[in-house]
Structure formats: structure tokens, C-alpha cells
Design an enzyme around this catalytic site. Structure first.
Site, short mmCIF file in Angstrom:
data_model
loop_
_atom_site.label_atom_id
_atom_site.label_comp_id
_atom_site.label_asym_id
_atom_site.label_seq_id
_atom_site.Cartn_x
_atom_site.Cartn_y
_atom_site.Cartn_z
N ASP A 65 9.27 2.71 1.08
CA ASP A 65 8.14 3.43 1.64
C ASP A 65 8.13 3.18 3.15
O ASP A 65 7.73 2.12 3.61
CB ASP A 65 6.86 2.92 0.97
N LYS A 67 3.06 9.99 8.38
CA LYS A 67 2.43 9.50 9.61
C LYS A 67 3.07 10.00 10.89
O LYS A 67 2.80 11.12 11.31
CB LYS A 67 2.31 7.98 9.57
N PHE A 71 0.85 -1.19 0.00
CA PHE A 71 0.00 0.00 0.00
C PHE A 71 0.89 1.23 0.00
O PHE A 71 1.74 1.39 0.87
CB PHE A 71 -0.91 0.02 1.23
#
Length: 398
Positions: free
Chosen positions: A220, A249, A135
Site C-alpha cells: 500500500d 493521494k 491503515f
């Protein structure tokens, strides 16, 4: 106004892409949250790995308050000291030469990474390689790299080719990468797949394959970065060096900020005018990020992540509950694997019992609490978990 009343207004006013959330949160302190009905929760998901310092942390409150009282926005027509200091700090934590591009989110960081790759390799290399169940975001470029058919296929075709390989399969990766490959894009641990760590040696193989074919290696670290696994960045534990790292995040601790970090030659692959972001590098978000990094370092919270994370995992495994098939992940980033696809019912039962968790897969419940979680708070959840699982199994929340 009650939760039900707010839910009705939410459904009438907001697009239905998130569904209607089950709780209406009004206040937080530390790892605790309260909803509009006065219910208290232990936050074990941290806004999906975002709330690194928990809620209303004094360092974050002070940093944001002080910065917004001075200057809240500059645009890229002017610089400000906070973004420079943050970029230097991020590079220092990475321990490598490079350059930083700040964004407003993780998907925007990955969009920047895609363009940075193409700027570096040129138009002759058109293929990206990514992993199934990976993702990387929901904007069109990041979504093109996302290996989840259910959310990817409705919005195709995309503007470039992506070859997906099974995550952790070294042979498949070696076969997929060739002289046409622009980049390999992976997560050190696949978060949305259910906190699935890379097998030992997999990231090293990715590095070797990229070097052999001249492809860019992009990691990532949007979920895994900024201490989530007990290291500043997960790839440091694996002992590899990527060419590009993307962050978001936990970096802002709740303020919207992401970063695309180009290492080595990739740090200088964007010519002037090649890319931009209206809010990327916003002074308030950068001040929040510096407060997060300062606090993690000053309070040795990476050690806390390792200690409490291991304690939490051992406590869950030690229950020997028949519905628990295993505990995956590292640091304070874990997934409870269930013996049946009951994660949604477990999430609901946990919420009723006063714990916020996330049914990330039908048979996996994700835990990504604030990095300040204590062993006592972890024990609180472990003690409650058998009752939560039994309630879920009884179908009270199915």
C-alpha cells in the site's frame, strides 16, 4: 462570513463523522493557504500528503482546465488517450511489466487489490495477513485490513479473515503466513501510525515469506508513493518488488484518483467484467496526474524532497527541545515524536502561529507538505517550533 459562522452551518448540514474542522480555507498558492478570516498558513500537511505540487500550481491548473474543456468524462464504454498515457507512465516509473486499474481514491484502490488477490489465488485461500496499526482505508474491505481496533471493530464482522501481526516483527510474519494465506498487505511506512518506517530487511522478508507460501505481496503506497519519500515509490529504495501496488493521494495533486497496479501475473488476474469504477480513470483526474508526474520529473522535485526533507528533520532535531523525543520518516514525510501526548495541543498552537500540521497520534505530529517546499519555508517552521511547543505545553491550546 466568519469561521465561526461557517462552522455552525457545517455542523447543521454535514454528518458529524469529521467533527467540525477548525479552519475554513478559501485560497492557496504554492505552499501557502488563506482562510475565510484572512489568516495565512504555511501548509505542512498538504491535504494529508495529497497536494504534491502545492496549491494553484500553473501546470495543474492548465492540465485540468484544458482537459475539462475537451472531455470531462467518458465512462468505461469508451477509452481516452489520457488514461492510456498515464497507465504507461506509471508502469514506466515502476519499471515492471503490469497492468493498471484506475480508481477514484485510495480505499477504492485497496478494494480492487483485495478482489485482484482473490481472483488470482482462488477460493481455497481465505486468509489475509496485515499489520497492527496499519491503515488501508475505511470502506469495508479496506477496513478489514486496517489494524486499528478503534475504527475497525465497530463495523465487523468482515467477509474474510485477517491475521494481524506487529509491524516490523519478522518472526511474527513468518509464523502467520502459511498455505492458506492469500496475501500479505503492508505499507512501506505506516503513515497513520505516526510515520513509522519498516525496519531494514522487513519488506524483503515479507517478499521471501510470500514466495515460500505462494501468497501475493501487496504494498500500500497510497501515502508513500509518487515521490513522498524522495523516490517515486518507497519500495524501490527497499529493493523489493511487490505483486500489487496501490496508489492515490499525491498522484492527482488534489484531483481524486487512485490506482491498483498488478505486476507480472497479477496484472492479468481480472477477467473481463470482474471489476469496475464509475469515475476511475476520469480524463480530468488523469490529466492532473500526468501534470503532477511531468512537473516532478521536469523540476527534479524528488531531489528537492530528499534535500528539504533532510534539512527539515535536521533542523527540528538540532533544536534540542526538551519536548521533542525524535523525528521519524524520510523525504517530506516526517513525524515529530513528542515526549508527552500533546500532539493535539501542538497542532492547535501551530495553527495559531500560521502552520498547518497534523496530530496523527497522541504523541506524534505528522508533516507531509507539498513536495515543492523550500528550505527557507522549512526553516520558517523550525524557527517557530520552539514557541509552538512552549505554547502547547503552557496549555494555551490544550
Amino acid at each position: 462570513m466568519s469561521t465561526a459562522q461557517w462552522q455552525e452551518r457545517f455542523a447543521q448540514a454535514l454528518m458529524p463523522n469529521y467533527g467540525v474542522p477548525p479552519v475554513v480555507l478559501t485560497e492557496g498558492k504554492g505552499c501557502r493557504l488563506w482562510d475565510v478570516d484572512g489568516n495565512q498558513y504555511l501548509d505542512l500537511i498538504g491535504g494529508i500528503a495529497v497536494s504534491a505540487l502545492g496549491h494553484a500550481h500553473p501546470a495543474l491548473v492548465d492540465a485540468v482546465s484544458n482537459q475539462v474543456a475537451k472531455v470531462a468524462h467518458t465512462s468505461n464504454l469508451a477509452m481516452h488517450d489520457v488514461e492510456v498515457r498515464l497507465a504507461e507512465r506509471v508502469l514506466g516509473l515502476l519499471g515492471a511489466d503490469g497492468r493498471v486499474f484506475f480508481t477514484s481514491s485510495g480505499t477504492e484502490a485497496n478494494e480492487a487489490a483485495i478482489k485482484l488477490v482473490r481472483s488470482h489465488v482462488g477460493p481455497q485461500r481465505t486468509k489475509f495477513v496485515a499489520a497492527t496499526n496499519g491503515f488501508h482505508g475505511r470502506s469495508l474491505g479496506a477496513l478489514a485490513l486496517t489494524g486499528k481496533d478503534a475504527i475497525r471493530e465497530p463495523f465487523g464482522p468482515y467477509g474474510f479473515d485477517v491475521t494481524f501481526v506487529p509491524y516490523g516483527d519478522e518472526a511474527a510474519l513468518r509464523e502467520a503466513v502459511d498455505g492458506d494465506t492469500a496475501a500479505v498487505v503492508l505499507e512501506p511506512t505506516q503513515g497513520e501510525a505516526g510515520v513509522v518506517p519498516a525496519p531494514d530487511g522487513y519488506l524483503q522478508t515479507a517478499r521471501e515469506v510470500c514466495d515460500a507460501h505462494g501468497a501475493v505481496f501487496v504494498l500500500d503506497e497510497i501515502q508513500s508513493g509518487i515521490g513522498r519519500t524522495g523516490a517515486w515509490f518507497a519500495h524501490q529504495t527497499a529493493g523489493v518488488r511487490p505483486d500489487i501496488v496501490t496508489l492515490a493521494k499525491g498522484l492527482g495533486g488534489g484531483l481524486p484518483i487512485g490506482a491498483c497496479v498488478g505486476l507480472g501475473a497479477l496484472g492479468e488476474a481480472f477477467p473481463k467484467g470482474a471489476h469496475g469504477s464509475t469515475y476511475g480513470g476520469n480524463p480530468v483526474a488523469c490529466a492532473a496526474a500526468l501534470a503532477v508526474l511531468d512537473t516532478l520529473e521536469a523540476q527534479d522535485l524528488l531531489a528537492n524532497v530528499r534535500t528539504v526533507g533532510a534539512h527539515l528533520a535536521a533542523g527540528i532535531e538540532g533544536l534540542g527541545h526538551p519536548q521533542v523525543a525524535g523525528v521519524h520518516g524520510s523525504g517530506l514525510w516526517r513525524a515529530i515524536e513528542l515526549t508527552a501526548p500533546a500532539a493535539g495541543a501542538v497542532e492547535a498552537a501551530a495553527r495559531t502561529a500560521g502552520f498547518l500540521v497534523n496530530a496523527v497520534q497522541p504523541d506524534r505530529v505528522r508533516l507531509a507538505p507539498p513536495l515543492i517546499l523550500t528550505t527557507a519555508e522549512a526553516d520558517e517552521f523550525v524557527r517557530a517550533l520552539p514557541g509552538i511547543l512552549d505554547t502547547a505545553q503552557a496549555g494555551e491550546h490544550a
